[in-house]
Design a protein around this motif. Structure first.
Motif, short mmCIF file in Angstrom:
data_model
loop_
_atom_site.label_atom_id
_atom_site.label_comp_id
_atom_site.label_asym_id
_atom_site.label_seq_id
_atom_site.Cartn_x
_atom_site.Cartn_y
_atom_site.Cartn_z
N VAL A 7 8.17 11.90 9.80
CA VAL A 7 8.60 11.21 8.60
C VAL A 7 9.88 11.89 8.13
O VAL A 7 9.91 13.11 7.93
CB VAL A 7 7.51 11.29 7.49
N SER A 8 10.94 11.12 7.99
CA SER A 8 12.22 11.71 7.60
C SER A 8 12.22 12.11 6.12
O SER A 8 11.42 11.60 5.32
CB SER A 8 13.36 10.71 7.85
N ASP A 9 13.15 12.99 5.77
CA ASP A 9 13.32 13.36 4.37
C ASP A 9 13.67 12.14 3.53
O ASP A 9 13.20 12.00 2.40
CB ASP A 9 14.40 14.43 4.22
N ASP A 10 14.48 11.24 4.08
CA ASP A 10 14.82 10.02 3.34
C ASP A 10 13.59 9.17 3.05
O ASP A 10 13.48 8.60 1.96
CB ASP A 10 15.87 9.19 4.09
N GLN A 11 12.68 9.09 4.00
CA GLN A 11 11.44 8.33 3.75
C GLN A 11 10.63 8.99 2.63
O GLN A 11 10.06 8.29 1.79
CB GLN A 11 10.60 8.23 5.03
N VAL A 12 10.60 10.30 2.63
CA VAL A 12 9.87 11.02 1.58
C VAL A 12 10.55 10.79 0.22
O VAL A 12 9.89 10.52 -0.79
CB VAL A 12 9.78 12.53 1.89
N LEU A 13 11.87 10.85 0.19
CA LEU A 13 12.59 10.64 -1.06
C LEU A 13 12.47 9.20 -1.54
O LEU A 13 12.36 8.95 -2.76
CB LEU A 13 14.06 11.06 -0.92
N ASP A 14 12.44 8.24 -0.62
CA ASP A 14 12.19 6.84 -1.00
C ASP A 14 10.82 6.70 -1.66
O ASP A 14 10.67 6.03 -2.69
CB ASP A 14 12.26 5.91 0.21
N ALA A 15 9.82 7.31 -1.05
CA ALA A 15 8.46 7.24 -1.60
C ALA A 15 8.37 7.95 -2.94
O ALA A 15 7.67 7.50 -3.85
CB ALA A 15 7.46 7.85 -0.61
N ALA A 36 1.71 8.03 0.48
CA ALA A 36 2.61 6.89 0.74
C ALA A 36 3.33 7.01 2.07
O ALA A 36 3.63 6.00 2.70
CB ALA A 36 3.63 6.76 -0.40
N VAL A 37 3.61 8.23 2.50
CA VAL A 37 4.35 8.41 3.76
C VAL A 37 3.48 8.89 4.92
O VAL A 37 3.98 9.07 6.03
CB VAL A 37 5.57 9.36 3.58
N GLY A 38 2.20 9.13 4.65
CA GLY A 38 1.29 9.54 5.72
C GLY A 38 1.40 11.00 6.10
O GLY A 38 1.18 11.35 7.26
N LEU A 39 1.74 11.84 5.14
CA LEU A 39 1.77 13.29 5.37
C LEU A 39 0.64 13.93 4.56
O LEU A 39 0.15 13.35 3.60
CB LEU A 39 3.09 13.89 4.89
N SER A 40 0.32 15.14 4.92
CA SER A 40 -0.60 15.90 4.08
C SER A 40 0.18 16.49 2.91
O SER A 40 1.40 16.67 2.98
CB SER A 40 -1.26 17.02 4.88
N ARG A 41 -0.52 16.76 1.84
CA ARG A 41 0.11 17.40 0.67
C ARG A 41 0.72 18.74 1.09
O ARG A 41 1.81 19.11 0.67
CB ARG A 41 -0.94 17.57 -0.43
#
Length: 188
Positions: A7-15, A36-41
């Protein structure tokens, strides 16, 4: 060797941006973004440290997008190029659905010195772009400030009394002030 980012940083920032608009900057959580991005906390914390950093990075990216927009925008002076630029900016407001979330972000801009500095920079970039495109007159800085105030004020009025789309309403109100400032001058 570190694992590749799925998951890119941009995807994380979008979420993050979407979560802040939906829930507000105080109520969104790292878990909201991670889900929202499918990562763990934990993975999110490893990449961005904490919620504050994620919030700041999101608005730093937003400010960079404004810088980039104006760096590549045509710089031709005159009401027709000004109106084209303003219509482009205003069209980005869309229908206005979810726009109330921006009020919560503005609250953060008022109360946090780092966020306030970014908000001031975005405002100054817009005003400078308007000044740059206005006809060469002694009062063009004041005219630019007035045009910017009408855009921002129209957004607030629309939130309270929505009429059509946010972009449509704001464009119509902005056109009125330009036509009053420069009567008879063509905009298109």
């Amino acid at each position: 060797m570190p694992r590749p980012k799925l998951v890119s940083d941009d995807q994380v920032l979008d979420a993050t941006h979407a979560a802040m608009l939906r829930l507000g900057p105080e109520r969104f959580t790292l878990s909201d973004v991670a889900e929202a991005v499918g990562l763990s906390r934990a993975a999110l914390i490893q990449r961005f440290s904490d919620k504050r950093t994620l919030h700041l990075k999101t608005l730093e990216r937003s400010t960079q997008e404004v810088r980039d927009y104006f760096a590549t925008a045509p710089r031709e002076r005159g009401l027709i190029p000004l109106w084209a630029m303003l219509r482009d900016l205003i069209s980005g407001m869309g229908s206005g659905e979810g726009f109330a979330g921006y009020l919560l972000l503005a609250w953060g801009d008022v109360n946090d010195p780092q966020l306030n500095a970014l908000a001031r920079e975005r405002n100054q970039l817009v005003r400078a772009a308007i000044v740059e495109r206005l006809p060469q007159t002694p009062d063009r800085a004041e005219s630019a400030a007035l045009i910017q105030m009408v855009i921002q004020g129209a957004c607030m009025l629309w939130l309270v009394e929505p009429q059509g789309t946010l972009a449509g309403y704001t464009e119509a109100e902005t056109r009125k002030v330009i036509e009053r400032l420069y009567p008879g001058a063509p905009l298109e």
